[in-house]
Design a protein around this motif. Sequence first.
Motif, short mmCIF file in Angstrom:
data_model
loop_
_atom_site.label_atom_id
_atom_site.label_comp_id
_atom_site.label_asym_id
_atom_site.label_seq_id
_atom_site.Cartn_x
_atom_site.Cartn_y
_atom_site.Cartn_z
N ASP A 190 0.83 -1.21 0.00
CA ASP A 190 0.00 0.00 0.00
C ASP A 190 0.87 1.26 0.00
OD1 ASP A 190 0.56 0.93 2.63
OD2 ASP A 190 -1.10 -0.18 3.51
N VAL A 200 3.19 1.80 3.12
CA VAL A 200 4.25 0.83 3.38
C VAL A 200 5.29 0.80 2.26
CG1 VAL A 200 4.72 -1.63 3.75
CG2 VAL A 200 2.71 -0.57 4.81
N TYR A 215 9.38 0.66 2.66
CA TYR A 215 10.09 -0.63 2.64
C TYR A 215 10.18 -1.31 1.27
CZ TYR A 215 9.45 0.21 7.54
OH TYR A 215 9.48 0.79 8.76
N HIS A 246 -3.93 2.84 1.01
CA HIS A 246 -3.97 2.15 2.30
C HIS A 246 -5.40 2.17 2.87
CE1 HIS A 246 -3.49 6.40 3.35
NE2 HIS A 246 -4.19 6.09 4.43
N GLU A 284 -8.86 -0.03 4.98
CA GLU A 284 -9.84 -1.11 4.78
C GLU A 284 -10.65 -0.99 3.47
OE1 GLU A 284 -10.03 -3.73 6.95
OE2 GLU A 284 -11.68 -4.69 5.86
N LYS A 311 -9.84 -3.23 0.67
CA LYS A 311 -10.16 -4.68 0.72
C LYS A 311 -11.52 -4.98 0.11
CE LYS A 311 -10.29 -7.80 4.21
NZ LYS A 311 -10.15 -8.28 5.59
N VAL A 370 -4.72 -5.70 5.72
CA VAL A 370 -5.52 -5.41 4.52
C VAL A 370 -4.82 -5.96 3.28
CG1 VAL A 370 -6.24 -3.51 3.00
CG2 VAL A 370 -6.79 -3.44 5.44
N ILE A 371 -3.54 -5.63 3.15
CA ILE A 371 -2.77 -6.10 1.99
C ILE A 371 -2.59 -7.62 2.05
CG2 ILE A 371 -0.44 -6.03 0.96
CD1 ILE A 371 -2.29 -3.65 0.19
N ASP A 380 -4.59 -9.89 3.38
CA ASP A 380 -5.85 -10.56 3.02
C ASP A 380 -6.13 -10.42 1.53
OD1 ASP A 380 -6.23 -11.33 5.61
OD2 ASP A 380 -8.16 -10.33 5.89
N LEU A 393 -0.58 -6.19 14.10
CA LEU A 393 -1.71 -7.12 13.96
C LEU A 393 -1.43 -8.19 12.90
CD1 LEU A 393 -5.28 -6.83 14.46
CD2 LEU A 393 -4.72 -7.32 12.08
N ASP A 413 -1.04 -12.07 13.88
CA ASP A 413 -2.34 -12.69 13.64
C ASP A 413 -2.60 -13.02 12.17
OD1 ASP A 413 -4.95 -13.55 13.78
OD2 ASP A 413 -5.78 -11.73 14.64
N ASN A 443 -15.10 -9.42 5.20
CA ASN A 443 -14.58 -10.80 5.07
C ASN A 443 -15.62 -11.81 4.60
OD1 ASN A 443 -12.02 -10.01 6.02
ND2 ASN A 443 -12.70 -10.19 8.13
N THR A 480 7.96 2.37 12.40
CA THR A 480 7.24 3.42 11.66
C THR A 480 5.71 3.25 11.76
OG1 THR A 480 7.43 2.09 9.65
CG2 THR A 480 9.08 3.81 9.97
N PRO A 497 2.20 3.78 13.07
CA PRO A 497 1.62 4.78 13.98
C PRO A 497 1.11 4.14 15.29
CG PRO A 497 0.82 5.10 11.74
CD PRO A 497 1.60 3.82 11.72
N PHE A 533 -2.03 2.07 15.67
CA PHE A 533 -2.05 0.69 15.17
C PHE A 533 -1.21 -0.24 16.07
CE2 PHE A 533 -3.14 3.11 11.30
CZ PHE A 533 -4.37 2.51 11.04
N LYS A 556 -0.67 -19.14 17.75
CA LYS A 556 -1.57 -19.22 16.59
C LYS A 556 -1.23 -20.47 15.75
CE LYS A 556 -4.33 -17.10 13.24
NZ LYS A 556 -4.82 -15.93 12.55
N1 LIG Z 1 -6.67 -13.22 7.76
C1 LIG Z 1 -6.78 -13.20 9.05
O1 LIG Z 1 -6.68 -14.22 9.73
C2 LIG Z 1 -7.03 -11.89 9.73
C3 LIG Z 1 -6.94 -11.79 11.13
C4 LIG Z 1 -7.13 -10.55 11.72
C5 LIG Z 1 -7.38 -9.43 10.93
N2 LIG Z 1 -7.46 -9.56 9.58
C6 LIG Z 1 -7.71 -8.41 8.72
O2 LIG Z 1 -6.63 -7.50 8.86
C7 LIG Z 1 -7.05 -6.20 8.52
C8 LIG Z 1 -6.50 -5.22 9.53
O3 LIG Z 1 -5.09 -5.29 9.48
P1 LIG Z 1 -4.17 -4.05 9.92
O4 LIG Z 1 -4.61 -3.55 11.22
O5 LIG Z 1 -2.77 -4.45 9.70
O6 LIG Z 1 -4.63 -2.93 8.88
P2 LIG Z 1 -3.89 -2.23 7.65
O7 LIG Z 1 -3.36 -3.22 6.70
O8 LIG Z 1 -4.86 -1.23 7.14
O9 LIG Z 1 -2.65 -1.50 8.33
C9 LIG Z 1 -2.87 -0.48 9.24
C10 LIG Z 1 -2.25 0.85 8.77
O10 LIG Z 1 -0.86 0.83 9.04
C11 LIG Z 1 -0.12 1.12 7.87
N3 LIG Z 1 1.11 0.36 8.00
C12 LIG Z 1 1.24 -1.00 8.00
N4 LIG Z 1 2.51 -1.32 8.31
C13 LIG Z 1 3.19 -0.17 8.49
C14 LIG Z 1 4.52 0.15 8.86
N5 LIG Z 1 5.43 -0.81 9.15
N6 LIG Z 1 4.88 1.45 8.94
C15 LIG Z 1 3.96 2.45 8.70
N7 LIG Z 1 2.68 2.20 8.39
C16 LIG Z 1 2.30 0.92 8.29
C17 LIG Z 1 -1.02 0.74 6.72
O11 LIG Z 1 -0.72 1.46 5.55
C18 LIG Z 1 -2.39 1.13 7.28
O12 LIG Z 1 -2.61 2.50 7.11
C19 LIG Z 1 -8.58 -6.23 8.50
O13 LIG Z 1 -9.02 -6.16 7.17
C20 LIG Z 1 -8.91 -7.59 9.09
O14 LIG Z 1 -10.11 -8.14 8.59
C21 LIG Z 1 -7.28 -10.77 8.97
#
Ligand SMILES: NC(=O)c1ccc[n+]([C@@H]2O[C@H](COP(=O)([O-])OP(=O)(O)OC[C@H]3O[C@@H](n4cnc5c(N)ncnc54)[C@H](O)[C@@H]3O)[C@@H](O)[C@H]2O)c1
Length: 351
Positions: free
Chosen positions: A42, A45, A49, A69, A71, A74, A104-105, A107, A130, A134, A150, A170, A172, A175, A222
């Motif tokens: 996204d 990121v 990186y 970036h 949800e 998705k 998000v990326i 999934d 996360l 997870d 989902n 990096t 925020p 998160f 997990k």
């Molecule tokens: N597949 C599964 O088992 C499972 C489990 C839990 C959640 N999910 C899904 O995960 C999603 C949520 O994931 P999330 O919280 O990572 O959201 P996200 O992917 O939107 O990331 C959160 C934010 O952080 C930013 N970001 C990510 N890594 C960064 C970094 N290292 N430095 C700076 N910015 C960064 C992203 O651009 C985004 O703005 C939901 O869609 C949820 O449904 C899936």
Amino acid sequence: MKLTVNLGKDSYNIYIERGILSTAGDFIRKVFNGQKIMIISDDNVFPLYGNTLLDCLGEYDCHTLVLPHGEPTKNFQTLPSVYSALLDARLTRSDLVIALGGGVIGDLAGFAAASYLRGVKLVQVPTSLLAQVDSSVGGKVAMDLPEGKNLVGAFYHPKLVLIDPDVLDTLPQHFIADGMGEVIKYGCIKDAELFDSLCSHDSFESLKPDLTDVIARCVDIKRAVVEADQYDKGERMLLNFGHTLAHTIEQHYNYERESHGVAVGIGMYQITKIAEKKGLSAPGCAEKIRKALDIYGLPCQCGLPLSTLTEAVTLDKKNLDGHLNVVLLKEIGKSYTYPTDVSFFNGDNNI
Ligand SMILES: NC(=O)c1ccc[n+]([C@@H]2O[C@H](COP(=O)([O-])OP(=O)(O)OC[C@H]3O[C@@H](n4cnc5c(N)ncnc54)[C@H](O)[C@@H]3O)[C@@H](O)[C@H]2O)c1
């Protein structure tokens, strides 16, 4: 540190190491001997990186797809443009998709990899807390429909997961707290020692030196749960501790107020408070959870009347037949499922 998810022919390794991103090519070479790679990321990121990853994949024909970036990306509507990018790059079934980003990326790229040409290889490089603890492990990939999150998905395991705790520098703060909700959950359901070590710190900053170990512990929990219940029919349900109330809180505020991890924190504390009153959890559990949430900047209440939430739980499609399985703690580190119905949540207080 290396962990292996043992799923027969779908087994894969997870490596957790500071700085691993800059040597990702060494690990990818072991699972992929094709030519072409599509890196999906996204716009937060990739600028941070993307080049580090590209630099260590020099011998491959690398393509990139950088999506907005958040949800909304998705959404199912995003998929045609993803498939077009894969087709434009002429990715074949022997090529590779790398997901570089948060959940998000992970999934989205996972679902695209699962469905494009009936499946191309996938490597997960999760960059949010996360995603590291997870979503990158367990093989669930999914997209959102206008009717809900989902709702379209698959079980599709990656060939490899590379977790670099340094990239969290990096991420925020908001998160980080969000991911800590899930980290605390792992301690609650399976690991009192992890829970106690989380409580021995006074902030995320002071936890940082232990972060690699903490992430590895969560991933290992997990891993074990997924190995025991790959298709989410039993044991995996324990991972939903706090989620019954969390989902209804998130839905109530239209996913615009409490983030998932925050809602899970509230859900874990509130359900344990109810369970304690009913003699279903050891006294003091809820207070311990409240203290852990507090250390990592997570609230334990949202001010909504419990009756509003019970109504939502009743209306939830999953509970239409009146039965409801909730996840409770016998004590910190020991969880179980408890078959009940929505009256479990009856009360006139705010949570
Ligand atoms: N597949 C599964 O088992 C499972 C489990 C839990 C959640 N999910 C899904 O995960 C999603 C949520 O994931 P999330 O919280 O990572 O959201 P996200 O992917 O939107 O990331 C959160 C934010 O952080 C930013 N970001 C990510 N890594 C960064 C970094 N290292 N430095 C700076 N910015 C960064 C992203 O651009 C985004 O703005 C939901 O869609 C949820 O449904 C899936």
